[in-house]
Structure formats: C-alpha cells, structure tokens
Design a protein around this motif. Structure first.
Motif, PDB file in Angstrom:
ATOM      1  N   GLU A   1      47.964  25.819  71.299  1.00 22.34           N
ATOM      2  CA  GLU A   1      46.655  25.450  71.831  1.00 22.34           C
ATOM      3  C   GLU A   1      46.182  24.085  71.342  1.00 22.34           C
ATOM      4  O   GLU A   1      45.262  23.511  71.903  1.00 22.34           O
ATOM      5  N   TYR A   2      46.810  23.561  70.292  1.00 26.21           N
ATOM      6  CA  TYR A   2      46.260  22.411  69.584  1.00 26.21           C
ATOM      7  C   TYR A   2      47.104  21.156  69.704  1.00 26.21           C
ATOM      8  O   TYR A   2      48.334  21.199  69.762  1.00 26.21           O
ATOM      9  N   VAL A   3      46.405  20.030  69.719  1.00 28.35           N
ATOM     10  CA  VAL A   3      47.032  18.740  69.474  1.00 28.35           C
ATOM     11  C   VAL A   3      47.151  18.604  67.953  1.00 28.35           C
ATOM     12  O   VAL A   3      46.210  18.926  67.225  1.00 28.35           O
ATOM     13  N   VAL A   4      48.280  18.158  67.476  1.00 30.60           N
ATOM     14  CA  VAL A   4      48.510  18.044  66.032  1.00 30.60           C
ATOM     15  C   VAL A   4      48.590  16.572  65.649  1.00 30.60           C
ATOM     16  O   VAL A   4      49.224  15.768  66.348  1.00 30.60           O
ATOM     17  N   TYR A   5      47.940  16.239  64.575  1.00 24.19           N
ATOM     18  CA  TYR A   5      47.778  14.854  64.139  1.00 24.19           C
ATOM     19  C   TYR A   5      48.296  14.653  62.722  1.00 24.19           C
ATOM     20  O   TYR A   5      48.304  15.580  61.908  1.00 24.19           O
TER      21      TYR A   5
ATOM     22  N   SER B   1      49.373   9.292  63.896  1.00 26.57           N
ATOM     23  CA  SER B   1      50.133   9.727  65.062  1.00 26.57           C
ATOM     24  C   SER B   1      49.609  11.070  65.528  1.00 26.57           C
ATOM     25  O   SER B   1      48.971  11.802  64.761  1.00 26.57           O
ATOM     26  N   SER B   2      49.878  11.387  66.795  1.00 26.85           N
ATOM     27  CA  SER B   2      49.521  12.697  67.329  1.00 26.85           C
ATOM     28  C   SER B   2      50.564  13.136  68.335  1.00 26.85           C
ATOM     29  O   SER B   2      51.256  12.298  68.946  1.00 26.85           O
ATOM     30  N   ILE B   3      50.654  14.443  68.495  1.00 28.38           N
ATOM     31  CA  ILE B   3      51.545  15.018  69.505  1.00 28.38           C
ATOM     32  C   ILE B   3      50.795  16.124  70.214  1.00 28.38           C
ATOM     33  O   ILE B   3      50.246  17.029  69.589  1.00 28.38           O
TER      34      ILE B   3
ATOM     35  N   ALA C   1      46.483  17.563  60.711  1.00 26.30           N
ATOM     36  CA  ALA C   1      45.240  18.085  61.262  1.00 26.30           C
ATOM     37  C   ALA C   1      45.500  18.614  62.662  1.00 26.30           C
ATOM     38  O   ALA C   1      46.489  18.241  63.306  1.00 26.30           O
ATOM     39  N   ALA C   2      44.609  19.475  63.130  1.00 25.16           N
ATOM     40  CA  ALA C   2      44.734  20.044  64.470  1.00 25.16           C
ATOM     41  C   ALA C   2      43.391  19.990  65.177  1.00 25.16           C
ATOM     42  O   ALA C   2      42.343  20.251  64.565  1.00 25.16           O
ATOM     43  N   GLY C   3      43.431  19.652  66.443  1.00 26.85           N
ATOM     44  CA  GLY C   3      42.220  19.604  67.250  1.00 26.85           C
ATOM     45  C   GLY C   3      42.540  19.940  68.685  1.00 26.85           C
ATOM     46  O   GLY C   3      43.711  20.025  69.066  1.00 26.85           O
ATOM     47  N   GLN C   4      41.505  20.096  69.479  1.00 28.10           N
ATOM     48  CA  GLN C   4      41.713  20.472  70.870  1.00 28.10           C
ATOM     49  C   GLN C   4      41.424  19.347  71.841  1.00 28.10           C
ATOM     50  O   GLN C   4      41.531  19.532  73.055  1.00 28.10           O
ATOM     51  N   THR C   5      41.077  18.153  71.327  1.00 26.16           N
ATOM     52  CA  THR C   5      40.860  17.005  72.195  1.00 26.16           C
ATOM     53  C   THR C   5      41.786  15.870  71.773  1.00 26.16           C
ATOM     54  O   THR C   5      42.278  15.846  70.649  1.00 26.16           O
ATOM     55  N   TYR C   6      42.020  14.955  72.694  1.00 25.81           N
ATOM     56  CA  TYR C   6      42.843  13.794  72.404  1.00 25.81           C
ATOM     57  C   TYR C   6      41.920  12.701  71.864  1.00 25.81           C
ATOM     58  O   TYR C   6      41.066  12.186  72.569  1.00 25.81           O
TER      59      TYR C   6
END
Length: 121
Positions: free
Chosen positions: A31-35, A49-51, A96-101
């Motif tokens: 569910e998450y974008v990982v940073y 960086s993010s994926i 870190a993890a988030g739900q937006t770019y």
C-alpha cells in the motif's frame, strides 16, 4: 501500523559501497511508497530516493548514478545500493513509508529508527 527496521550501515572508505535494507512488517507493505531520507549532522532530513507501489523510482540529484533503490514485495523489504560513496554521504539513513508521492519528510506516515553510514578514510 507499519514497522520499519533499517540495517546495513557502517564505516566505509570513500569510493566504497554499502547496501542498506529496510524490512517492513505490519500492514500491507504494497500500500505504501517507501523512501530513504538522510539526516546529516546538524541538518534536517533530506530526501534521497523513493520507490512506488508499481515500482516508479525517484532519486535526489546528489545520488543519481550512484545509488539504486529496489523493493522485494515478497520479502517486504526495500534496498538501497550505494556505490561510489563520498564523505558527504555520511549521515543517518532513515527508511520511511507514506501513501503520497512527495519529497517532504513531513508527509511520511511511518519511520524506522535509522542506520548510520560513515564514509571516511
């Protein structure tokens, strides 16, 4: 809740390589974008960086061509391969993890505790 645990930091000479890992547990990792963020001494956290959920990738200009981010969804793990390390890469590296770019540390939902990378001869 998502728990994030970083590993792989340490002392490396300039020009060397390290691979950081971010192991996730808890809610669905997909569910998450990982940073990855860094926090150099005396400074605020900076985007590295993010994926994304579908594999879309972003890098800070300072690491393009040297760092590679990847994720193994089956293992709930994100990696940061760091090559050609420089003394200025010295910092605590946070997953870190988030739900937006985004590139803002303030938008993250979850953080790991960080792993220290020191680049020095």
């Amino acid at each position: 809740q998502v728990q994030l645990v970083e590993s792989g930091g340490g002392l490396v000479q300039p020009g060397g390589s390290l691979r950081l890992s971010c192991a996730a547990s808890g809610r669905t990792f997909l569910e998450y974008v990982v940073y990855w963020f860094i926090q150099p001494p005396g400074k605020e956290r900076e985007f590295v960086s993010s994926i994304g959920r579908s594999g879309s990738i972003l890098y800070a200009d300072s690491v393009k061509g040297r760092f590679t981010i990847s994720r193994d969804n089956a293992e709930n793990t994100v990696y940061l391969q760091m090559n050609s390390l420089k003394p200025e890469d010295t910092a605590v590296y946070y997953c870190a993890a988030g739900q937006t770019y985004t590139r803002s540390a303030y938008d993250m939902d979850y953080w790991g505790k960080g792993t220290l990378v020191t680049v020095s001869s």
